[in-house]
Design a protein around this motif. Sequence first.
Motif, mmCIF file in Angstrom:
data_model
loop_
_atom_site.group_PDB
_atom_site.id
_atom_site.type_symbol
_atom_site.label_atom_id
_atom_site.label_comp_id
_atom_site.label_asym_id
_atom_site.label_seq_id
_atom_site.Cartn_x
_atom_site.Cartn_y
_atom_site.Cartn_z
ATOM 1 N N ARG A 211 0.819 -1.219 0.000
ATOM 2 C CA ARG A 211 0.000 0.000 0.000
ATOM 3 C C ARG A 211 0.851 1.267 0.000
ATOM 4 N NH1 ARG A 211 -5.019 1.711 0.778
ATOM 5 N NH2 ARG A 211 -5.379 3.710 1.850
ATOM 6 N N ASP A 212 1.982 1.248 0.680
ATOM 7 C CA ASP A 212 2.766 2.465 0.881
ATOM 8 C C ASP A 212 3.718 2.740 -0.275
ATOM 9 O OD1 ASP A 212 1.602 2.794 3.406
ATOM 10 O OD2 ASP A 212 3.130 1.533 4.354
ATOM 11 N N VAL A 213 4.084 4.007 -0.413
ATOM 12 C CA VAL A 213 5.194 4.428 -1.265
ATOM 13 C C VAL A 213 6.390 4.616 -0.330
ATOM 14 C CG1 VAL A 213 6.064 6.223 -2.811
ATOM 15 C CG2 VAL A 213 3.658 5.521 -2.921
ATOM 16 N N LEU A 214 7.555 4.133 -0.745
ATOM 17 C CA LEU A 214 8.695 4.020 0.174
ATOM 18 C C LEU A 214 9.920 4.747 -0.363
ATOM 19 C CD1 LEU A 214 10.065 2.646 2.693
ATOM 20 C CD2 LEU A 214 10.528 0.690 1.182
ATOM 21 N N PHE A 215 10.590 5.462 0.537
ATOM 22 C CA PHE A 215 11.945 5.989 0.299
ATOM 23 C C PHE A 215 12.859 5.383 1.344
ATOM 24 C CE2 PHE A 215 15.313 8.734 1.787
ATOM 25 C CZ PHE A 215 15.970 9.124 0.629
ATOM 26 N N VAL A 216 14.024 4.880 0.913
ATOM 27 C CA VAL A 216 15.031 4.350 1.829
ATOM 28 C C VAL A 216 16.357 5.026 1.504
ATOM 29 C CG1 VAL A 216 16.277 2.323 2.656
ATOM 30 C CG2 VAL A 216 13.871 2.117 2.001
ATOM 31 N N GLY A 217 16.990 5.624 2.497
ATOM 32 C CA GLY A 217 18.286 6.245 2.239
ATOM 33 C C GLY A 217 18.671 7.243 3.308
ATOM 34 N N GLN A 239 -4.652 12.334 -3.955
ATOM 35 C CA GLN A 239 -5.239 11.478 -4.986
ATOM 36 C C GLN A 239 -4.961 9.998 -4.748
ATOM 37 O OE1 GLN A 239 -4.679 13.239 -9.085
ATOM 38 N NE2 GLN A 239 -3.291 14.612 -7.971
ATOM 39 N N LEU A 240 -4.002 9.679 -3.870
ATOM 40 C CA LEU A 240 -3.598 8.292 -3.666
ATOM 41 C C LEU A 240 -4.205 7.679 -2.411
ATOM 42 C CD1 LEU A 240 0.204 8.464 -4.596
ATOM 43 C CD2 LEU A 240 -1.749 7.944 -6.064
ATOM 44 N N LEU A 289 5.393 0.916 -4.219
ATOM 45 C CA LEU A 289 6.400 1.532 -5.073
ATOM 46 C C LEU A 289 7.551 2.001 -4.198
ATOM 47 C CD1 LEU A 289 4.213 3.826 -7.378
ATOM 48 C CD2 LEU A 289 5.693 1.997 -8.215
ATOM 49 N N VAL A 290 8.767 1.908 -4.723
ATOM 50 C CA VAL A 290 9.930 2.527 -4.090
ATOM 51 C C VAL A 290 10.374 3.684 -4.977
ATOM 52 C CG1 VAL A 290 12.347 2.225 -3.430
ATOM 53 C CG2 VAL A 290 10.683 0.442 -2.898
ATOM 54 N N ARG A 348 0.938 5.519 -11.831
ATOM 55 C CA ARG A 348 1.379 4.132 -11.619
ATOM 56 C C ARG A 348 0.735 3.466 -10.417
ATOM 57 N NH1 ARG A 348 3.023 3.259 -16.625
ATOM 58 N NH2 ARG A 348 4.510 4.873 -17.299
ATOM 59 N N TYR A 349 0.428 4.230 -9.400
ATOM 60 C CA TYR A 349 -0.031 3.643 -8.139
ATOM 61 C C TYR A 349 -1.246 2.710 -8.317
ATOM 62 C CZ TYR A 349 -1.287 3.239 -3.218
ATOM 63 O OH TYR A 349 -1.588 2.739 -1.969
ATOM 64 N N PRO A 350 -2.283 3.098 -9.059
ATOM 65 C CA PRO A 350 -3.459 2.218 -9.169
ATOM 66 C C PRO A 350 -3.348 1.133 -10.232
ATOM 67 C CG PRO A 350 -3.898 4.280 -10.291
ATOM 68 C CD PRO A 350 -2.515 4.404 -9.716
ATOM 69 N N ALA A 351 -2.299 1.145 -11.057
ATOM 70 C CA ALA A 351 -2.203 0.235 -12.212
ATOM 71 C C ALA A 351 -1.656 -1.123 -11.776
ATOM 72 C CB ALA A 351 -1.324 0.866 -13.289
ATOM 73 N N GLU A 352 -2.511 -1.955 -11.166
ATOM 74 C CA GLU A 352 -2.054 -3.194 -10.561
ATOM 75 C C GLU A 352 -1.390 -4.166 -11.551
ATOM 76 O OE1 GLU A 352 -4.955 -4.998 -8.075
ATOM 77 O OE2 GLU A 352 -5.173 -3.240 -6.771
ATOM 78 N N PRO A 353 -1.965 -4.403 -12.739
ATOM 79 C CA PRO A 353 -1.282 -5.316 -13.675
ATOM 80 C C PRO A 353 0.120 -4.838 -14.055
ATOM 81 C CG PRO A 353 -3.556 -4.975 -14.341
ATOM 82 C CD PRO A 353 -3.280 -3.978 -13.262
ATOM 83 N N ASP A 354 0.265 -3.531 -14.260
ATOM 84 C CA ASP A 354 1.585 -2.985 -14.612
ATOM 85 C C ASP A 354 2.567 -3.130 -13.449
ATOM 86 O OD1 ASP A 354 0.555 -2.301 -17.051
ATOM 87 O OD2 ASP A 354 0.338 -0.166 -16.594
#
Length: 392
Positions: A211-217, A239-240, A289-290, A348-354
């Motif tokens: 579910r989350d969008v992630l940043f690592v660094g 929107q997300l 997504l990362v 990109r977030y909602p495009a599950e097949p992609d």
Amino acid sequence: MSTPPSPADLDRATAGAAPQEGPLRVLHLGFEDPLMPGAGGGSVRTHQINRRLAAAGLQVTVLTTTYPGAQERLQDGVHYVPIGFGQGRNRLTRLLGYIARLPLETRRRRHGADLVVEDFFAPFSTMAAPRWTGRPTIGVVQWLHARDKARQYRLPLHWLERFGVRSHSRLIAVSQGTADKLVSLNPAATVEVVGNGIDREALDGDLTLGRDVLFVGRLELHLKGLDVLLAAWATAAPQLGAKLVIAGTGPDQERVERLIDSLGVSDSVELVGWVSGQAKLDLMRSARLVVVPSRHETFGLVAVEALASGTPVVIFDIPSLREVVPEGCGWKVAPFDAEALAAELVQRYPAEPDLLAAGLQGRSFARRFDWDTQADRQAAIYRSALSVHAGQ
């Protein structure tokens, strides 16, 4: 059962010894200790390579900065020696202590080493080690961003970088983009590319959509592009209906927190601190997504780790990141464009097949980044450098 030698015993055994036949002895000027909280990907690479070299019979000693709790130790066959003054309670004292002590500590140990390896580090990349080690010396370049630091601190750090790079005759770059930059700084140097790797267990497990969008660094606002990411998130978040998870620590943490507040995204951004090992892998696997919004990277290890976990990646279209996120494994955005990044996340977030297709292809691509292969290549470069030196 015999007692294994202590690190101090190893130093006494090799101090003052002349070069000899037998295992290749490497003195690695590694700067950052992988056990230090907040340590970056460079120290991970140093340890992953060296532990394999030690398992293959090489003797490896790594000099690092000191920090609270740092101890001289043998870890996975690698001898770690923290150097500096005091306990190194902050970044500046660690840096200054390392710079001041490194030449002396290197000279003290050089008779017990056949080869010296200098890791480049912030803020000026290299201390021109070949000029003072007294041993054949190779530079390993995982950081080459002194010009950016020069703008930040208003000091001519890029001049020091240029001088240091020109002091080396042989360099190992972790990406082709970095290699190209090194050649532009020092056309006479031999530059070879040995990339980073991933832990094989990262490739295990089912692909899932988190579910989350992630940043690592590391939390460096400008270098890591967190200012652009947060600006984009302020546009995309409504929107997300998701959270942006930021994992890491660093010198700009307070600035990042203030920016989050000023943009009004506190409710949709979560700072989870420094993560490593299994916790880092679990976080990547649970993300949707990362995002790697860096302005500069020498390799992009976080991107490859994300692909290995099966999570697609969104990057800015810059050379070193472009190498590790090919078409079909994620998406590239015009560099440092917050509006374009926001639009990409929303698309990109909602495009599950992609997302699932990119996750599958990314994991397949990540299989080529194998630490064992990279360690073998680096060892071959070490031996080749010594052969060339012996023939001079």
